[in-house]
Design an enzyme around this catalytic site. Structure first.
Site, PDB file in Angstrom:
ATOM      1  N   LYS A  52      52.825  58.143  36.738  1.00  0.00           N
ATOM      2  CA  LYS A  52      53.398  57.026  37.489  1.00  0.00           C
ATOM      3  C   LYS A  52      54.903  57.219  37.732  1.00  0.00           C
ATOM      4  O   LYS A  52      55.472  56.633  38.648  1.00  0.00           O
ATOM      5  CB  LYS A  52      53.109  55.697  36.798  1.00  0.00           C
ATOM      6  CG  LYS A  52      51.824  55.075  37.278  1.00  0.00           C
ATOM      7  CD  LYS A  52      50.578  55.678  36.684  1.00  0.00           C
ATOM      8  CE  LYS A  52      49.598  56.264  37.610  1.00  0.00           C
ATOM      9  NZ  LYS A  52      48.393  56.786  36.923  1.00  0.00           N
ATOM     10  N   GLY A 186      37.980  61.196  41.985  1.00  0.00           N
ATOM     11  CA  GLY A 186      38.087  60.046  41.092  1.00  0.00           C
ATOM     12  C   GLY A 186      39.541  59.586  41.036  1.00  0.00           C
ATOM     13  O   GLY A 186      40.341  59.891  41.930  1.00  0.00           O
ATOM     14  N   TYR A 187      39.876  58.876  39.939  1.00  0.00           N
ATOM     15  CA  TYR A 187      41.235  58.354  39.766  1.00  0.00           C
ATOM     16  C   TYR A 187      42.302  59.456  39.915  1.00  0.00           C
ATOM     17  O   TYR A 187      43.221  59.334  40.686  1.00  0.00           O
ATOM     18  CB  TYR A 187      41.414  57.859  38.334  1.00  0.00           C
ATOM     19  CG  TYR A 187      40.912  56.513  37.947  1.00  0.00           C
ATOM     20  CD1 TYR A 187      41.747  55.410  38.000  1.00  0.00           C
ATOM     21  CD2 TYR A 187      39.636  56.346  37.443  1.00  0.00           C
ATOM     22  CE1 TYR A 187      41.314  54.178  37.554  1.00  0.00           C
ATOM     23  CE2 TYR A 187      39.195  55.115  36.994  1.00  0.00           C
ATOM     24  CZ  TYR A 187      40.040  54.027  37.047  1.00  0.00           C
ATOM     25  OH  TYR A 187      39.625  52.814  36.608  1.00  0.00           O
ATOM     26  N   GLY A 273      36.774  64.556  35.693  1.00  0.00           N
ATOM     27  CA  GLY A 273      36.561  63.623  34.597  1.00  0.00           C
ATOM     28  C   GLY A 273      37.053  64.183  33.266  1.00  0.00           C
ATOM     29  O   GLY A 273      37.558  65.308  33.208  1.00  0.00           O
ATOM     30  N   LEU A 319      41.071  53.562  29.659  1.00  0.00           N
ATOM     31  CA  LEU A 319      42.351  53.072  30.177  1.00  0.00           C
ATOM     32  C   LEU A 319      43.246  52.742  28.986  1.00  0.00           C
ATOM     33  O   LEU A 319      42.757  52.293  27.943  1.00  0.00           O
ATOM     34  CB  LEU A 319      42.121  51.800  31.003  1.00  0.00           C
ATOM     35  CG  LEU A 319      41.169  51.946  32.193  1.00  0.00           C
ATOM     36  CD1 LEU A 319      40.790  50.588  32.743  1.00  0.00           C
ATOM     37  CD2 LEU A 319      41.794  52.806  33.290  1.00  0.00           C
ATOM     38  N   PHE A 320      44.548  52.892  29.184  1.00  0.00           N
ATOM     39  CA  PHE A 320      45.501  52.698  28.092  1.00  0.00           C
ATOM     40  C   PHE A 320      45.430  51.278  27.508  1.00  0.00           C
ATOM     41  O   PHE A 320      45.319  51.094  26.293  1.00  0.00           O
ATOM     42  CB  PHE A 320      46.923  52.990  28.594  1.00  0.00           C
ATOM     43  CG  PHE A 320      47.960  52.806  27.546  1.00  0.00           C
ATOM     44  CD1 PHE A 320      48.276  53.839  26.673  1.00  0.00           C
ATOM     45  CD2 PHE A 320      48.635  51.601  27.398  1.00  0.00           C
ATOM     46  CE1 PHE A 320      49.225  53.677  25.685  1.00  0.00           C
ATOM     47  CE2 PHE A 320      49.581  51.425  26.407  1.00  0.00           C
ATOM     48  CZ  PHE A 320      49.877  52.461  25.550  1.00  0.00           C
ATOM     49  N   HIS A 447      56.818  31.920  45.900  1.00  0.00           N
ATOM     50  CA  HIS A 447      57.101  32.357  47.272  1.00  0.00           C
ATOM     51  C   HIS A 447      58.498  32.950  47.325  1.00  0.00           C
ATOM     52  O   HIS A 447      59.398  32.406  46.697  1.00  0.00           O
ATOM     53  CB  HIS A 447      57.024  31.167  48.229  1.00  0.00           C
ATOM     54  CG  HIS A 447      57.452  31.506  49.624  1.00  0.00           C
ATOM     55  ND1 HIS A 447      56.627  32.187  50.498  1.00  0.00           N
ATOM     56  CD2 HIS A 447      58.620  31.291  50.289  1.00  0.00           C
ATOM     57  CE1 HIS A 447      57.268  32.367  51.638  1.00  0.00           C
ATOM     58  NE2 HIS A 447      58.487  31.839  51.544  1.00  0.00           N
TER      59      HIS A 447
END
Ligand SMILES: Cc1cc2nc3c(=O)[nH]c(=O)nc-3n(C[C@H](O)[C@H](O)[C@H](O)COP(=O)(O)OP(=O)(O)OC[C@H]3O[C@@H](n4cnc5c(N)ncnc54)[C@H](O)[C@@H]3O)c2cc1C
Ligand SMILES: NC(=O)c1ccc[n+]([C@@H]2O[C@H](COP(=O)([O-])OP(=O)(O)OC[C@H]3O[C@@H](n4cnc5c(N)ncnc54)[C@H](O)[C@@H]3O)[C@@H](O)[C@H]2O)c1
Length: 462
Positions: A52, A186-187, A273, A319-320, A447
């Site tokens: 990320k 995949g991811y 995977g 997932l973490f 908003h």
């Protein structure tokens, strides 16, 4: 001589360390054993955080490329990938330093040992370190040994890199390939494909199935696929034959529509995977082990009640944040003397795919609802009408919600577009709390923020 401890964890990633900290805080004597000698496992070493970080650099680049739309004129915009990896390394090093401090500040009864753990029996674990070996007797054991990339044994697989070669600290791939072929869709494949595409590589994805993200709801996956940059050449419905190395590049041979095809690139990445890392000796204990990993119940207990299997090792939800919660469930049940008082609820764990655009989902989606015989009512809000998305010039995508037609409870949701990975948290909490259509509609979302679309979508049904 063996040392007696209350709890021993095999691994010190998300499936172990949050629980280990809790147990130590509650007064238990805890040993974490990890080959890496640091906490946070694969996520910080070669997973979430480094991937990320590179994605964030690509995201800035993407914005800078269209800065003229905001009246900002950037000259000589270039991307120095080596510098991007240095920034990524910096984030990893900062977090390692913070984790080391956290560990230092933790109760004295929490110790991390750098070494490899082997099961001797149901309570005894041998730890091999560079200083020798030591045996521990633990009342309870959390197996959180994670997963590693699956390498398909096919001709030429040795020429393929995996995500580790891109995302690890000081990675060997510290240059931007002119072209890359990614096997699988995949991811990891799609995230890496969209990142490299944004940074300027020519990306080809070769996928066996006729669709991407095969584990996910088909409509969700198709919608996301339809929004991914068409410059990424995605080849679906293929059969991989072999990978070959030439002087300057690599060739991937595959079949598509009965024809033999060849694609060439500077790099080939395999993203088929991840497979569980089973600690040696675990198979001798009578633990239930499948291809996916060491089976655990919602209490995180295995079929041996003082042995827990938490995180990627059980293959349930890799997932973490899921691993974090699983480790805490295990800790709570250990504190209750291995009598379950806490249970893992996988139904509201959010899943985010950090592609461009990003996409996320939580709960029960239409394909699953159909299989479960649940009638749903759905509603959506198009981000092209969203003020914040318009401000960001990223006004594409949607927020979609699924309600149980009988109870009007929110049971699932997806978001494709800006802020999806952040917004999905609000929807996850609403599902966890059993919110109904009226509850969702009556909340005054901030908003201008993309969260407004959550209540706007639900108000369409009232
Ligand atoms: C490229 C990539 C990107 C990802 N991105 C995301 C994301 O954005 N969001 C997200 O939620 N998840 C993401 N994930 C998944 C996430 O990283 C994992 O789900 C999570 O880290 C699993 O934690 P864990 O503790 O179960 O396993 P791990 O983190 O793999 O930890 C297991 C640890 O056990 C140690 N170990 C194994 N065997 C032994 C042994 N016998 N003795 C001693 N130590 C041992 C290993 O050294 C390792 O440190 C990503 C994964 C990858 C590969
Ligand atoms: N954003 C995130 O949360 C994130 C990001 C990256 C990874 N992850 C985690 O890491 C895990 C591993 O990621 P991944 O992308 O490697 O796996 P994945 O399961 O998401 O995708 C694997 C891909 O390989 C294909 N495939 C599998 N076996 C094959 C074979 N024998 N021949 C041809 N194709 C084959 C599948 O069709 C699929 O496209 C994910 O399941 C996810 O849990 C999460």
């Amino acid at each position: 001589m063996e040392e007696k401890v209350d709890v021993l964890t095999i691994g010190a990633g998300a499936g172990a360390y949050p629980g280990a900290f809790r147990l130590a805080k509650a007064g238990k004597k805890v040993i974490m054993v990890d080959e890496k000698g640091v906490i946070s496992g694969n996520c910080l070493a070669e997973g979430c955080v480094p991937s990320k970080s590179i994605r964030q650099a690509a995201s800035f680049y993407r914005y800078f490329k269209k800065s003229h739309e905001f009246g900002i004129f950037a000259k000589d915009l270039t991307c120095d990938y080596k510098k991007i990896t240095e920034y990524k390394n910096g984030v990893q090093n900062l977090r390692y330093a913070q984790h080391a401090q956290e560990l230092k500040e933790a109760e004295t009864n929490l110790v991390l040992i750098k070494g490899t753990a082997y099961f001797i029996d149901e309570h005894r674990v041998k730890v091999l370190t560079d200083k020798g070996e030591k045996v521990f007797y633990a009342d309870s054991i959390i197996i959180a040994s994670g997963a590693k990339p699956f390498v398909l044994p096919i001709e030429g697989s040795q020429y393929c890199i995996t995500s580790t070669d891109i995302y690890k600290l000081n990675p060997p791939i510290d240059y931007l390939p002119k072209s890359i072929i990614i096997l699988g869709a995949g991811y990891i494949s799609l995230e890496t494909a969209t990142i490299f595409n944004e940074l300027g590589s020519k990306v080809t994805v070769i996928q066996r199935s006729n669709r991407v993200l095969t584990e996910m709801d088909e409509t969700f996956a198709k919608k996301l696929y339809g929004m991914i940059d068409p410059n990424i050449d995605v080849k679906l419905g293929t059969k991989l034959i072999k990978i070959q190395k030439s002087t300057n590049n690599y060739s991937v041979f595959y079949e598509q529509n009965g024809q033999q095809m060849q694609a060439k690139a500077d790099l080939v990445m395999m993203a088929f995977g991840r497979v569980p890392v089973i600690p040696e000796g675990a198979d001798k204990l009578g633990l239930e082990i499948t291809k996916k990993g060491i089976v655990s119940r919602p209490s995180m207990q295995t079929n041996i009640k003082h042995i827990y299997s938490s995180g990627d090792i059980n293959g349930k939800s890799m997932l973490f944040h899921s691993a974090t919660r699983q480790s805490l469930v295990a800790a709570n049940n250990i504190l209750a003397n291995n009598t379950p008082i806490d249970y893992m609820d996988y139904s509201c764990v959010p899943n985010s795919v950090f592609t461009f655009p990003e996409a996320a989902f939580v709960g029960i989606l239409p394909s699953q609802a159909k299989a479960m015989g649940i009638d749903i009512i759905e509603t959506s809000f198009d981000l092209s009408f969203d003020a914040k998305a318009q401000i960001l010039t990223e006004a594409k995508g949607e927020i979609r919600q699924f309600y149980d037609a009988k109870s009007l409870k929110l049971i699932g949701a997806w978001i494709i577009g800006e802020d999806a990975s952040t917004l999905i948290g609000e929807l996850g909490v609403l599902i966890q709390q059993g919110a109904k259509l009226k509850d969702v509609a009556e909340y005054a979302n901030q908003h201008p923020s993309t969260a407004e679309g959550i209540s706007k979508a639900s108000r369409k049904l009232l």
